[in-house]
Design a protein around this motif. Sequence first.
Motif, mmCIF file in Angstrom:
data_model
loop_
_atom_site.group_PDB
_atom_site.id
_atom_site.type_symbol
_atom_site.label_atom_id
_atom_site.label_comp_id
_atom_site.label_asym_id
_atom_site.label_seq_id
_atom_site.Cartn_x
_atom_site.Cartn_y
_atom_site.Cartn_z
ATOM 1 N N ALA A 154 0.996 -1.164 -0.429
ATOM 2 C CA ALA A 154 -0.149 0.338 0.397
ATOM 3 C C ALA A 154 0.503 0.888 -0.038
ATOM 4 N N ASP A 155 -0.013 2.257 -0.617
ATOM 5 C CA ASP A 155 1.373 3.945 -1.014
ATOM 6 C C ASP A 155 0.383 4.641 -0.228
ATOM 7 N N LEU A 156 1.156 4.868 0.727
ATOM 8 C CA LEU A 156 0.561 6.059 1.731
ATOM 9 C C LEU A 156 1.050 7.673 1.833
ATOM 10 N N SER A 157 1.425 8.072 0.296
ATOM 11 C CA SER A 157 2.261 8.354 0.191
ATOM 12 C C SER A 157 1.323 9.663 0.328
ATOM 13 N N PRO A 158 0.854 10.067 0.001
ATOM 14 C CA PRO A 158 -1.013 10.399 -0.704
ATOM 15 C C PRO A 158 -1.334 11.486 0.528
ATOM 16 N N ILE A 159 -0.511 11.215 2.170
ATOM 17 C CA ILE A 159 -1.099 11.972 3.052
ATOM 18 C C ILE A 159 0.301 12.686 3.276
ATOM 19 N N LEU A 160 1.442 12.844 2.402
ATOM 20 C CA LEU A 160 2.683 13.935 2.917
ATOM 21 C C LEU A 160 2.022 15.090 1.874
ATOM 22 N N SER A 161 1.252 14.848 -0.358
ATOM 23 C CA SER A 161 1.491 15.377 -0.838
ATOM 24 C C SER A 161 0.140 15.695 -0.508
ATOM 25 N N GLY A 162 -1.158 15.968 0.341
ATOM 26 C CA GLY A 162 -2.352 16.577 0.611
ATOM 27 C C GLY A 162 -3.178 15.853 0.541
ATOM 28 N N GLU A 163 -2.834 14.683 -0.391
ATOM 29 C CA GLU A 163 -4.038 14.547 -1.529
ATOM 30 C C GLU A 163 -5.126 12.961 -0.018
ATOM 31 N N LYS A 164 -4.755 13.051 0.807
ATOM 32 C CA LYS A 164 -5.589 12.093 1.862
ATOM 33 C C LYS A 164 -5.410 11.871 2.771
ATOM 34 N N THR A 165 -6.148 12.674 3.761
ATOM 35 C CA THR A 165 -5.875 12.448 5.339
ATOM 36 C C THR A 165 -5.629 11.326 5.690
ATOM 37 N N ILE A 166 -5.210 11.430 6.797
ATOM 38 C CA ILE A 166 -3.899 10.526 7.933
ATOM 39 C C ILE A 166 -6.112 9.114 8.071
ATOM 40 N N ALA A 167 -6.945 10.173 8.664
ATOM 41 C CA ALA A 167 -7.707 8.670 8.347
ATOM 42 C C ALA A 167 -8.936 8.620 7.093
ATOM 43 N N GLU A 168 -8.242 9.050 6.475
ATOM 44 C CA GLU A 168 -8.927 8.056 4.902
ATOM 45 C C GLU A 168 -7.857 7.750 4.679
ATOM 46 N N ALA A 169 -6.887 7.728 4.762
ATOM 47 C CA ALA A 169 -5.721 6.225 4.778
ATOM 48 C C ALA A 169 -6.034 4.847 5.287
ATOM 49 N N GLY A 170 -6.330 5.458 7.183
ATOM 50 C CA GLY A 170 -7.013 4.492 7.557
ATOM 51 C C GLY A 170 -8.046 3.216 8.004
ATOM 52 N N GLU A 171 -8.446 4.369 6.675
ATOM 53 C CA GLU A 171 -10.394 3.915 6.546
ATOM 54 C C GLU A 171 -9.485 2.630 5.240
ATOM 55 N N MET A 172 -8.517 3.602 4.576
ATOM 56 C CA MET A 172 -8.584 2.038 3.250
ATOM 57 C C MET A 172 -7.616 1.284 4.136
ATOM 58 N N LEU A 173 -7.005 0.850 5.054
ATOM 59 C CA LEU A 173 -5.834 0.036 5.129
ATOM 60 C C LEU A 173 -7.314 -0.892 5.952
ATOM 61 N N LEU A 174 -8.284 -0.465 6.356
ATOM 62 C CA LEU A 174 -8.992 -1.535 6.917
ATOM 63 C C LEU A 174 -9.491 -1.845 6.019
ATOM 64 N N GLY A 175 -9.732 -1.738 4.611
ATOM 65 C CA GLY A 175 -10.310 -2.053 3.723
ATOM 66 C C GLY A 175 -9.418 -3.275 3.087
ATOM 67 N N LYS A 176 -7.668 -3.089 3.013
ATOM 68 C CA LYS A 176 -6.918 -3.517 2.676
ATOM 69 C C LYS A 176 -6.768 -5.120 3.146
ATOM 70 N N ILE A 177 -7.129 -4.361 4.904
ATOM 71 C CA ILE A 177 -7.004 -5.885 5.359
ATOM 72 C C ILE A 177 -8.340 -6.964 5.829
ATOM 73 N N HIS A 178 -9.451 -6.478 5.487
ATOM 74 C CA HIS A 178 -10.192 -7.266 5.344
ATOM 75 C C HIS A 178 -10.034 -7.513 3.893
#
Length: 386
Positions: free
Chosen positions: A335-359
């Motif tokens: 998983a690529d979480l670099s959009p957090i640093l570029s401002g394209e994704k919030t930490i909460a949005e990344a956490g939600e994406m990771l929940l889907g990944k783990i599921h």
Amino acid sequence: MEFYGYRRKEGRPGIRNHVLILPTCACGSESCRIVASQVRGAVNIVFNTGCSDVAANTAMSQKVLTGFALNPNVYGVVIIGLGCETVPHAKLREKIQALTSKPVVSFGIQEEGGTLKTIEKAVRAAREMAAEAGMQQKERFDISELLMGIECGGSDATSGIASNPAVGNLSDRLVDLGASTIMSESIEWIGGEHVLARRAATPEIHDQIIRVCEAYEKHLLAAGQDCRAGQPTPGNKAGGLSTIDEKSLGCIRKGGTRPIVEVLEQAERPTKQGAIVMDTAGYDISSVTSMVAAGCQVVIFTTGRGTPTGNAIVPVCKVTANAHTYSWMEDNMDADLSPILSGEKTIAEAGEMLLGKIHDIADGRLTKAEAYGFSDIAVDHVCRFV
């Protein structure tokens, strides 16, 4: 939220259905590797210890091996020993059988008349188990049945400010859904242990966290060593981390914000549901080893500089917030979480994406390391010669 898994008579369901080929000691590891290569659905580990050791280290090896066998992702176990090791295969088999109804068989190379005869018998036993495992149907389980390990390795500046907070958000989401998470590597709490301890559910747990860090530093000082000599690592420094305190403040963020309900020794199985911490060494592979032995069905692993590590028993999902690392080592990153640093994704949005990944992984999707068949194992010794 639910996932598809394999029901176990004891404890949590498995998200994989492996037949584990388990050596009692280093001398049985190669035979285990060959057996696993001959049986679809079988996995093996390479064990680097198990004999000629002090009592405390022998106990730790047995704790880890038994924990591997009891892991929910394991359907059955074929044990291979040499015959003259500290704890022979029959004793390990009996120990495991006393704790589970899983099928468990064992063989000794010296008793069977050598490697080829042992492999022949072990392959037949493993094939029979794999055939039985193939008959087991997946069932739906509530996400509260999931136990996720949390690890970091090859950390850089992006770890503490992006990927670790995102995984912390994932941990909070899972805990809120009734699941449990384990964060380890207690040496990487040092300098930030007071911050971590504030999350303790009770004053006793608060004091436990502080004592874990104090005890580790005292242990090293007694041997004339300083944990700051190896922390941060050269790779951490090259990635922008300057001190162990700075590394720790980033490290502990991956454990989230929910109350810590239990402090475990390494490879110890949890007795509580929720956010848990484990006292392990600051070496990612040995920490993952301990969490797998404790019963985690999946591990999420943050990295800044990149790592290929995986585990034979449990899928290891590797995530990074370093855009260069993701593009350069995409074959290893899940998983690529670099959009957090570029401002394209919030930490909460990344956490939600990771929940889907783990599921998805719990439902059966392979991680990169899992697809490669990677199996990294390391046992941290209780007693060290320095």
